[in-house]
Design a protein around this motif. Structure first.
Motif, PDB file in Angstrom:
ATOM      1  N   LEU A   1     -23.921  34.151  14.256  1.00 30.43           N
ATOM      2  CA  LEU A   1     -23.355  34.895  12.958  1.00 30.43           C
ATOM      3  C   LEU A   1     -23.932  34.492  11.799  1.00 30.43           C
ATOM      4  N   ASP A   2     -24.679  35.189  11.374  1.00 27.08           N
ATOM      5  CA  ASP A   2     -25.619  34.990  10.164  1.00 27.08           C
ATOM      6  C   ASP A   2     -25.013  35.566   8.838  1.00 27.08           C
ATOM      7  N   VAL A   3     -24.850  34.691   7.863  1.00 28.64           N
ATOM      8  CA  VAL A   3     -24.351  35.275   6.583  1.00 28.64           C
ATOM      9  C   VAL A   3     -23.471  36.459   6.510  1.00 28.64           C
ATOM     10  N   PRO A   4     -22.423  36.104   7.734  1.00 28.87           N
ATOM     11  CA  PRO A   4     -21.580  37.489   7.860  1.00 28.87           C
ATOM     12  C   PRO A   4     -20.944  38.278   6.889  1.00 28.87           C
ATOM     13  N   PHE A   5     -20.956  39.430   6.658  1.00 30.50           N
ATOM     14  CA  PHE A   5     -20.440  40.443   5.727  1.00 30.50           C
ATOM     15  C   PHE A   5     -18.885  40.665   6.241  1.00 30.50           C
ATOM     16  N   MET A   6     -17.910  41.618   5.431  1.00 31.31           N
ATOM     17  CA  MET A   6     -16.670  41.832   5.887  1.00 31.31           C
ATOM     18  C   MET A   6     -15.941  40.681   6.215  1.00 31.31           C
ATOM     19  N   CYS A   7     -16.081  39.835   5.352  1.00 28.89           N
ATOM     20  CA  CYS A   7     -14.940  38.461   5.802  1.00 28.89           C
ATOM     21  C   CYS A   7     -14.214  38.371   4.424  1.00 28.89           C
ATOM     22  N   HIS A   8     -12.681  37.983   4.489  1.00 28.08           N
ATOM     23  CA  HIS A   8     -12.112  37.846   3.341  1.00 28.08           C
ATOM     24  C   HIS A   8     -12.447  38.666   2.282  1.00 28.08           C
ATOM     25  N   ILE A   9     -12.212  40.043   2.493  1.00 30.67           N
ATOM     26  CA  ILE A   9     -12.856  41.336   1.835  1.00 30.67           C
ATOM     27  C   ILE A   9     -12.308  41.455   0.410  1.00 30.67           C
TER      28      ILE A   9
ATOM     29  N   PRO B   1     -31.167  36.630  30.859  1.00 30.08           N
ATOM     30  CA  PRO B   1     -30.199  36.754  29.590  1.00 30.08           C
ATOM     31  C   PRO B   1     -30.482  37.697  28.700  1.00 30.08           C
ATOM     32  N   CYS B   2     -29.446  38.127  27.968  1.00 29.84           N
ATOM     33  CA  CYS B   2     -29.703  39.193  26.816  1.00 29.84           C
ATOM     34  C   CYS B   2     -29.048  38.746  25.672  1.00 29.84           C
ATOM     35  N   VAL B   3     -29.438  39.175  24.479  1.00 31.50           N
ATOM     36  CA  VAL B   3     -28.883  39.207  23.499  1.00 31.50           C
ATOM     37  C   VAL B   3     -28.690  40.335  22.678  1.00 31.50           C
ATOM     38  N   VAL B   4     -27.527  40.886  22.464  1.00 28.24           N
ATOM     39  CA  VAL B   4     -27.320  42.222  21.644  1.00 28.24           C
ATOM     40  C   VAL B   4     -27.376  42.056  20.353  1.00 28.24           C
TER      41      VAL B   4
ATOM     42  N   ALA C   1     -20.852  41.334  15.242  1.00 29.58           N
ATOM     43  CA  ALA C   1     -21.041  40.366  16.503  1.00 29.58           C
ATOM     44  C   ALA C   1     -19.730  39.345  16.197  1.00 29.58           C
ATOM     45  N   LEU C   2     -19.390  39.157  15.007  1.00 27.61           N
ATOM     46  CA  LEU C   2     -18.037  38.439  14.741  1.00 27.61           C
ATOM     47  C   LEU C   2     -16.894  39.093  15.533  1.00 27.61           C
ATOM     48  N   ALA C   3     -16.863  40.554  15.030  1.00 29.10           N
ATOM     49  CA  ALA C   3     -15.720  41.375  15.664  1.00 29.10           C
ATOM     50  C   ALA C   3     -15.870  41.298  17.227  1.00 29.10           C
ATOM     51  N   VAL C   4     -16.861  41.465  17.465  1.00 31.62           N
ATOM     52  CA  VAL C   4     -17.258  41.754  19.072  1.00 31.62           C
ATOM     53  C   VAL C   4     -16.836  40.322  19.685  1.00 31.62           C
ATOM     54  N   SER C   5     -17.202  39.322  19.202  1.00 32.03           N
ATOM     55  CA  SER C   5     -16.919  37.901  19.722  1.00 32.03           C
ATOM     56  C   SER C   5     -15.413  37.810  19.957  1.00 32.03           C
TER      57      SER C   5
ATOM     58  N   GLY D   1     -25.272  38.866  18.207  1.00 33.75           N
ATOM     59  CA  GLY D   1     -25.902  38.243  17.280  1.00 33.75           C
ATOM     60  C   GLY D   1     -26.201  39.271  15.918  1.00 33.75           C
ATOM     61  N   GLY D   2     -26.331  38.744  14.768  1.00 35.71           N
ATOM     62  CA  GLY D   2     -26.734  39.882  13.723  1.00 35.71           C
ATOM     63  C   GLY D   2     -26.531  38.891  12.451  1.00 35.71           C
ATOM     64  N   ALA D   3     -27.165  39.510  11.270  1.00 39.76           N
ATOM     65  CA  ALA D   3     -27.087  38.897  10.050  1.00 39.76           C
ATOM     66  C   ALA D   3     -26.404  39.702   9.021  1.00 39.76           C
TER      67      ALA D   3
END
Length: 320
Positions: free
Chosen positions: A206-214, A83-86, A191-195, A182-184
């Motif tokens: 998805l850690d403390v994700p940026f670019m949300c409810h901008i 398995p791989c985590v990008v 990672a949220l967009a890719v999901s 994954g990413g912070a």
């Protein structure tokens, strides 16, 4: 200090989304254009002397066919696909060096760390990928406003497309099995967009994700990088609505409503960079299986090492 709504209100916070009518068509066209270019993944062995991992210097074709760099680390002596985590980078950072990515190989997983085009000179992790896209117009220092006059020219269109292609590059390697992302911070946003854009991922971290409810974020925090948007809007007062029309194509809450990938979020209640209400806006709209770890006395660093182990546990559950 606690910087946002009380936790019980955050858990119920589900604001209305500002969604362009052609959101799905925009991203279908964008990815189709990218896939018209041969992915052409290259995995060049990179000597390091590491005993835990075999390292490859990665290049693949991202948005516009532009060459995107990365590192692939495979657990040494693996005898079957693993398995791989990008992993995606925080704002201003690049892929760094292979020694920055030893966590996943230490647990028996591969990791592909994607470089962020045009970033990696922020003083904390170097990058090696240029952004050759022309004609982005005036911008505030940083990448938040690069090409913001037009969704087709906006920086994050290129970066999110690169991120989808990074998953495709990982899957092209014969030593890779199921893939998670994954990413912070900015990495969490990617990672949220890719999901949402890649339907068959094992999980998303998805850690403390940026670019949300901008737009909301620009109204409640003076911190960078959101402050870049405020500075641009101060300079171009007649373009404020156009700015947020562009950003709606890249807002994590709109991706969250489409995502079906099982996800683990995290949030710090003292985070002024990605305020908790922006994280919960994405989390509460997230359409897939989900859970969230809340760190009341942490800021943008999130749960630190304790949360690293939460990520590993979630990956093990999804990836085996």
């Amino acid at each position: 200090m606690f910087v946002d709504l009380p936790l019980p209100q955050l858990r119920e916070y589900r604001p209305e989304r500002a969604e362009p009518a052609d959101f799905d068509g925009f991203w279908r066209r964008t990815l189709a254009e990218a896939r018209a270019h041969d992915l052409a993944p290259e995995f060049t062995p990179f000597p390091t002397g590491l005993t835990v991992a075999e390292v490859f210097d990665v290049t693949f074709a991202g948005f516009g066919g532009h060459p995107i760099k990365g590192w692939l680390l495979l657990p040494r002596h693996a005898t079957a696909p693993v398995p791989c985590v990008v992993e995606y980078q925080g704002y201003g950072g690049g892929r760094g060096l292979p020694v920055d990515w030893l966590l996943w190989p230490s647990f028996g997983y591969a990791v592909l760390a994607m470089d962020s085009r045009g970033q990696g000179a922020g003083g904390w992790r170097r990058g090696d990928t240029a952004d050759p896209y022309p004609g982005t117009g005036p911008q505030t220092p940083g990448v938040m406003t690069s090409g913001i006059h037009d969704p087709a020219a906006y920086y994050y269109r290129r970066l999110y497309t690169d991120a989808v292609r990074a998953v495709e590059a990982a899957r092209a390697h014969p030593g890779i099995g199921p893939v998670a992302v994954g990413g912070a911070s900015q990495g969490g946003a990617i990672a949220l967009a890719v999901s949402a854009l890649v339907p068959d991922l094992a999980c998303a971290l998805l850690d403390v994700p940026f670019m949300c409810h901008i737009r909301h974020a620009t109204q409640i925090t003076p911190e960078y990088p959101y402050a870049e948007l405020a500075a641009y809007c101060r300079a171009f007062k007649d373009q404020v609505e156009r700015v947020f029309e562009t950003l709606a194509y890249f807002d994590g809450v709109n991706f969250a409503a489409r995502a079906r990938t099982p996800a683990l979020f995290s949030v710090g209640l003292q985070d002024g960079v990605t305020p908790p209400s922006t994280v919960f806006a994405a989390y509460n709209h997230y359409a897939g299986e989900k859970d969230i770890r809340v760190y009341p006395y942490n800021g943008h660093e999130g749960g630190e090492s304790a949360h690293v182990m939460e990520r590993v546990a979630r990956a093990k559950k999804a990836l085996g």
